[in-house]
Design a protein around this motif. Structure first.
Motif, PDB file in Angstrom:
ATOM      1  N   LEU A 132       5.200  13.605 -18.078  1.00 11.96           N
ATOM      2  CA  LEU A 132       4.679  12.745 -17.023  1.00 11.96           C
ATOM      3  C   LEU A 132       5.581  12.785 -15.801  1.00 11.96           C
ATOM      4  N   PRO A 133       5.017  12.550 -14.626  1.00 12.90           N
ATOM      5  CA  PRO A 133       5.837  12.458 -13.417  1.00 12.90           C
ATOM      6  C   PRO A 133       6.597  11.142 -13.385  1.00 12.90           C
ATOM      7  N   GLY A 134       7.648  11.100 -12.619  1.00 16.52           N
ATOM      8  CA  GLY A 134       8.445   9.887 -12.525  1.00 16.52           C
ATOM      9  C   GLY A 134       7.694   8.720 -11.931  1.00 16.52           C
ATOM     10  N   GLU A 135       6.637   8.998 -11.169  1.00 15.17           N
ATOM     11  CA  GLU A 135       5.857   7.936 -10.548  1.00 15.17           C
ATOM     12  C   GLU A 135       5.043   7.131 -11.563  1.00 15.17           C
ATOM     13  N   GLY A 136       4.880   7.656 -12.790  1.00 11.42           N
ATOM     14  CA  GLY A 136       4.132   6.954 -13.815  1.00 11.42           C
ATOM     15  C   GLY A 136       2.630   7.056 -13.591  1.00 11.42           C
ATOM     16  N   GLY A 137       1.876   6.190 -14.249  1.00 13.69           N
ATOM     17  CA  GLY A 137       0.423   6.191 -14.138  1.00 13.69           C
ATOM     18  C   GLY A 137      -0.245   6.387 -15.488  1.00 13.69           C
ATOM     19  N   GLU A 138      -1.575   6.514 -15.467  1.00  3.55           N
ATOM     20  CA  GLU A 138      -2.337   6.636 -16.695  1.00  3.55           C
ATOM     21  C   GLU A 138      -2.285   8.054 -17.269  1.00  3.55           C
ATOM     22  N   PHE A 139      -2.339   8.146 -18.594  1.00  2.00           N
ATOM     23  CA  PHE A 139      -2.528   9.432 -19.259  1.00  2.00           C
ATOM     24  C   PHE A 139      -3.354   9.191 -20.515  1.00  2.00           C
ATOM     25  N   LEU A 140      -4.070  10.224 -20.936  1.00  2.00           N
ATOM     26  CA  LEU A 140      -5.017  10.108 -22.038  1.00  2.00           C
ATOM     27  C   LEU A 140      -4.540  10.892 -23.249  1.00  2.00           C
ATOM     28  N   VAL A 141      -4.745  10.354 -24.427  1.00  2.00           N
ATOM     29  CA  VAL A 141      -4.466  11.036 -25.682  1.00  2.00           C
ATOM     30  C   VAL A 141      -5.799  11.182 -26.414  1.00  2.00           C
ATOM     31  N   GLU A 142      -6.257  12.424 -26.537  1.00  2.00           N
ATOM     32  CA  GLU A 142      -7.510  12.680 -27.245  1.00  2.00           C
ATOM     33  C   GLU A 142      -7.223  12.902 -28.731  1.00  2.00           C
ATOM     34  N   MET A 143      -8.136  12.418 -29.560  1.00  2.00           N
ATOM     35  CA  MET A 143      -7.931  12.541 -30.992  1.00  2.00           C
ATOM     36  C   MET A 143      -9.271  12.533 -31.709  1.00  2.00           C
ATOM     37  N   GLN A 144      -9.220  12.969 -32.952  1.00  2.00           N
ATOM     38  CA  GLN A 144     -10.348  12.838 -33.855  1.00  2.00           C
ATOM     39  C   GLN A 144      -9.877  12.008 -35.039  1.00  2.00           C
ATOM     40  N   THR A 145     -10.685  11.012 -35.416  1.00  2.00           N
ATOM     41  CA  THR A 145     -10.290  10.126 -36.492  1.00  2.00           C
ATOM     42  C   THR A 145     -11.528   9.531 -37.143  1.00  2.00           C
ATOM     43  N   THR A 146     -11.407   9.231 -38.414  1.00  2.00           N
ATOM     44  CA  THR A 146     -12.524   8.628 -39.142  1.00  2.00           C
ATOM     45  C   THR A 146     -12.446   7.108 -39.151  1.00  2.00           C
ATOM     46  N   GLY A 147     -11.458   6.546 -38.502  1.00  2.00           N
ATOM     47  CA  GLY A 147     -11.336   5.094 -38.483  1.00  2.00           C
ATOM     48  C   GLY A 147     -10.528   4.627 -37.298  1.00  2.00           C
ATOM     49  N   ASP A 148     -10.387   3.332 -37.196  1.00  2.00           N
ATOM     50  CA  ASP A 148      -9.618   2.736 -36.107  1.00  2.00           C
ATOM     51  C   ASP A 148      -8.154   2.679 -36.530  1.00  2.00           C
ATOM     52  N   CYS A 149      -7.329   3.489 -35.905  1.00  2.00           N
ATOM     53  CA  CYS A 149      -5.934   3.604 -36.331  1.00  2.00           C
ATOM     54  C   CYS A 149      -5.045   2.613 -35.591  1.00  2.00           C
ATOM     55  N   GLN A 150      -3.892   2.352 -36.176  1.00  2.00           N
ATOM     56  CA  GLN A 150      -2.880   1.518 -35.545  1.00  2.00           C
ATOM     57  C   GLN A 150      -2.040   2.369 -34.599  1.00  2.00           C
ATOM     58  N   VAL A 151      -1.560   1.748 -33.532  1.00  2.00           N
ATOM     59  CA  VAL A 151      -0.771   2.464 -32.530  1.00  2.00           C
ATOM     60  C   VAL A 151       0.554   1.735 -32.349  1.00  2.00           C
ATOM     61  N   GLU A 152       1.652   2.461 -32.465  1.00  2.00           N
ATOM     62  CA  GLU A 152       2.981   1.900 -32.226  1.00  2.00           C
ATOM     63  C   GLU A 152       3.684   2.735 -31.171  1.00  2.00           C
ATOM     64  N   ILE A 153       4.312   2.050 -30.202  1.00  2.72           N
ATOM     65  CA  ILE A 153       5.022   2.715 -29.111  1.00  2.72           C
ATOM     66  C   ILE A 153       6.469   2.243 -29.144  1.00  2.72           C
ATOM     67  N   ASP A 154       7.400   3.159 -29.134  1.00  3.73           N
ATOM     68  CA  ASP A 154       8.811   2.773 -29.269  1.00  3.73           C
ATOM     69  C   ASP A 154       9.505   2.553 -27.927  1.00  3.73           C
ATOM     70  N   ALA A 155       8.742   2.346 -26.860  1.00  2.77           N
ATOM     71  CA  ALA A 155       9.322   2.074 -25.544  1.00  2.77           C
ATOM     72  C   ALA A 155       8.421   1.094 -24.804  1.00  2.77           C
ATOM     73  N   ASP A 156       9.033   0.201 -24.003  1.00  2.00           N
ATOM     74  CA  ASP A 156       8.211  -0.795 -23.321  1.00  2.00           C
ATOM     75  C   ASP A 156       7.704  -0.313 -21.971  1.00  2.00           C
ATOM     76  N   TRP A 157       8.043   0.934 -21.590  1.00  2.00           N
ATOM     77  CA  TRP A 157       7.553   1.426 -20.300  1.00  2.00           C
ATOM     78  C   TRP A 157       6.208   2.147 -20.442  1.00  2.00           C
ATOM     79  N   ILE A 158       5.679   2.180 -21.655  1.00  2.00           N
ATOM     80  CA  ILE A 158       4.333   2.704 -21.902  1.00  2.00           C
ATOM     81  C   ILE A 158       3.509   1.580 -22.524  1.00  2.00           C
ATOM     82  N   GLN A 159       2.315   1.352 -21.970  1.00  2.00           N
ATOM     83  CA  GLN A 159       1.418   0.339 -22.512  1.00  2.00           C
ATOM     84  C   GLN A 159       0.068   0.966 -22.867  1.00  2.00           C
ATOM     85  N   ARG A 160      -0.479   0.531 -23.991  1.00  2.00           N
ATOM     86  CA  ARG A 160      -1.824   0.953 -24.388  1.00  2.00           C
ATOM     87  C   ARG A 160      -2.818   0.025 -23.698  1.00  2.00           C
ATOM     88  N   ILE A 161      -3.767   0.592 -22.982  1.00  2.00           N
ATOM     89  CA  ILE A 161      -4.666  -0.260 -22.213  1.00  2.00           C
ATOM     90  C   ILE A 161      -6.119  -0.135 -22.630  1.00  2.00           C
TER      91      ILE A 161
END
Length: 567
Positions: A132-161
């Motif tokens: 990512l650029p230093g300016e930050g902003g949105e980014f997308l993570v594409e995935m395939q899954t058979t269910g609703d998974c849990q998401v854990e982020i080990d840094a507070d400068w990234i938020q799931r929106i």
């Protein structure tokens, strides 16, 4: 699984009862018929079984078109009319739903049962590394899954929106600006039952913009002339343990609106940072804390107030360490913190000022030399972030923010590549016996009364309680020294803190004299400071002039004294 099977079997038994009841009137001598207890059987992904009941008056055969995983075996039945079959499915190893058909076929009758088995868990992200650029902003993570998974982020400068439970989905995240001055990484972990997938996010350094003087036209002397009286948001953002830990409510826009309404046109924001670090080795400030401080700064900006943001006492990591001599690690921490703060607030106009520290502990020339190095680091760190910070007005503290020590030891200021953008800060609590002493000490008494007009109250039981050390003439002399040393040479001076503690006295007349004394002291400080081009900031720890909970003037007498000082 055993409990689930018992429950399912109980359900089947109920269905069989209904089924048999519906067929009990069937005439064996009538037309050929075929009745099946279920048209469809649904299984989970794990190995499982279910019973199927069939009733007919003709011979028939039962078979499965997927015998490798879905078998049908006849069971012993106590009914002469109804046959019982056990349908067995193995665990589904695939990531897709699978189906089978059980066929019931006789000479003159036909029927079928659809068998559906859900897929096994499946989780796969399309990309495992993101830059990512230093300016930050949105980014997308594409995935395939058979269910609703849990998401854990080990840094507070990234938020799931965004989150959506569909078989193929995109998770949306937003990254804050990277104000740390260094490349940083974080890991996002997706979990579905016992399956995990991880994504590594690397964020580059925020780019340094070209110098930008837009909205930064006023140099220090011009800007400071605009501030007549300032107010300290004391015991809030610098409070150890959190913003409300010292008894004040969380700062609100309504609170700052009230300060503006009361006549203050600047706010000093004492601020703690050390307790809000992600890492004590990298000194990275938590994004959530930067965002909270920004909210408070924005309250000031919305009111067209000037705001001073500092690194306050902050546990004393810099200020208390000065007598130990210059420390490279302390200097590195000073640089790292100010690089982050300055970068985060870089786009604010000249209404926002930075102050390097609070009350640095300096007792001699060696201590002053150490302080000067730390102040130079502060100035250099801010200027290096570019943009509007090249022209931002900065404030450096005199030794111990004491007037006499400042006159004695502060013979030079940090070198600044931008001319006329530095101011000096001192604090005024003189005499301490009147301004701060809560009780008598071995070296002196607490003073309750101040000013010639209030000397008369120091009689009887209050003999010796009048401040005979630092009266009005002393204030004038001290401020005059600052004017001649700094202000007259184009270096503004702010009195970053002044106030006198409020005492409760048992005698009504003495209480009146004490209250009048505090108001007289405040009026004198503000008046004499303004007369000499100094900029006064009243210290309010939550029991000063503003009741922060009810947004009312807390002490009318003291408030009037402050306002009279600027008339």
């Amino acid at each position: 699984m055993k409990k689930l099977f018992v429950y399912f079997l109980g359900t089947i038994t109920c269905l069989v009862s209904l089924f048999l009841g519906a067929c009990s009137d069937e005439d064996d001598t009538g037309s050929p018929y075929l009745k099946i207890s279920k048209e469809e059987l649904t299984f989970g992904k794990h190995e499982s079984e279910a019973l199927l009941y069939i009733q007919s008056n003709v011979a028939y055969e039962v078979s499965s078109d997927a015998a490798d995983w879905c078998s049908v075996v006849q069971q012993v039945s106590t009914s002469q009319k109804t046959a019982k079959y056990l349908v067995h499915v193995t665990e589904n190893p695939d990531t897709e739903v699978r189906t089978a058909v059980i066929t019931i076929k006789g000479a003159e009758v036909n029927g079928s049962v659809k068998v559906v088995q859900t897929a096994n868990d499946y989780l796969l992200v399309a990309q495992h590394e993101y830059e990512l650029p230093g300016e930050g902003g949105e980014f997308l993570v594409e995935m395939q899954t058979t269910g609703d998974c849990q998401v854990e982020i080990d840094a507070d400068w990234i938020q799931r929106i965004e989150t959506r439970a569909v078989e193929t989905r995109t998770e949306t995240f937003v990254a804050d600006q990277n104000v740390t001055g260094e490349v940083r990484t974080a890991t996002i972990v997706f979990t579905l039952d016992d399956l995990t997938e991880s994504v590594t996010v690397t964020q580059n350094i925020l780019s340094t913009p070209e110098p930008d003087k837009t909205g930064m036209e006023q140099d220090a002397p011009d800007l400071m002339r605009n501030i007549k009286i300032g107010w300290n948001l004391g015991n809030s953002l610098e409070a150890a343990g959190g913003e409300t830990a010292w008894g004040n409510p969380a700062t609100t826009l309504a609170m700052i609106n009230k300060i503006r309404e009361m006549g203050f046109n600047a706010v000093r924001i004492p601020c703690s940072w050390d307790q809000y670090l992600n890492d004590e080795t990298t000194y990275e400030i938590k994004a959530t804390w930067l965002a909270r401080v920004k909210e408070v700064v924005d309250y000031c900006m919305q009111n067209d107030l000037y705001a001073i943001l500092n690194i306050h006492w902050d546990g004393g990591w810099l200020e208390n360490d000065i007598p130990n001599g210059y420390n490279e690690e302390v200097n590195n921490k000073q640089k790292t913190l100010w690089t982050q703060i300055a970068t985060y607030f870089r786009d604010y106009d000249e209404h926002l000022l930075f102050a390097g520290c609070n009350e640095p502990n300096v007792e001699d020339e060696d201590d002053m030399a150490t302080l000067l190095k730390y102040e130079q680091t502060f100035v250099d760190a801010v200027r290096a972030t570019g943009g509007k910070n090249v022209y931002r007005n900065l404030i450096v503290q005199g030794p111990s923010t004491d007037i006499d020590k400042t006159m004695q030891y502060m013979n030079a200021l940090p070198v600044d590549e931008t001319p006329n953008r530095l101011s000096v800060e001192i604090h005024y609590y003189s005499s301490w016996q009147f301004c701060g002493m809560e009780k008598d000490e071995s070296w002196g008494k607490a003073f309750y009364f101040w000013g010639e007009e209030n000397k008369k109250y120091a009689t009887g039981a209050y003999e010796g309680r009048w401040d005979n050390i630092c009266g009005e003439s002393y204030v004038q002399a001290q401020f005059q020294k600052l004017k001649e040393r700094f202000t007259d040479k184009g270096i503004p001076v702010i009195i970053g803190e002044f106030a006198a503690v409020r005492r409760t006295l048992p005698d009504e007349q003495a209480q009146e004299g004490h209250d009048l004394s505090r108001a007289a002291f405040d009026e004198c400080v503000v008046r004499e400071a303004n007369a000499r081009g100094l900029v006064p900031f009243y210290w309010d720890r939550g029991d000063g002039v503003l009741d922060r909970k009810n947004l009312q003037v807390y002490d009318e007498l003291e408030y009037n004294g402050l306002m009279n000082g600027i008339k």
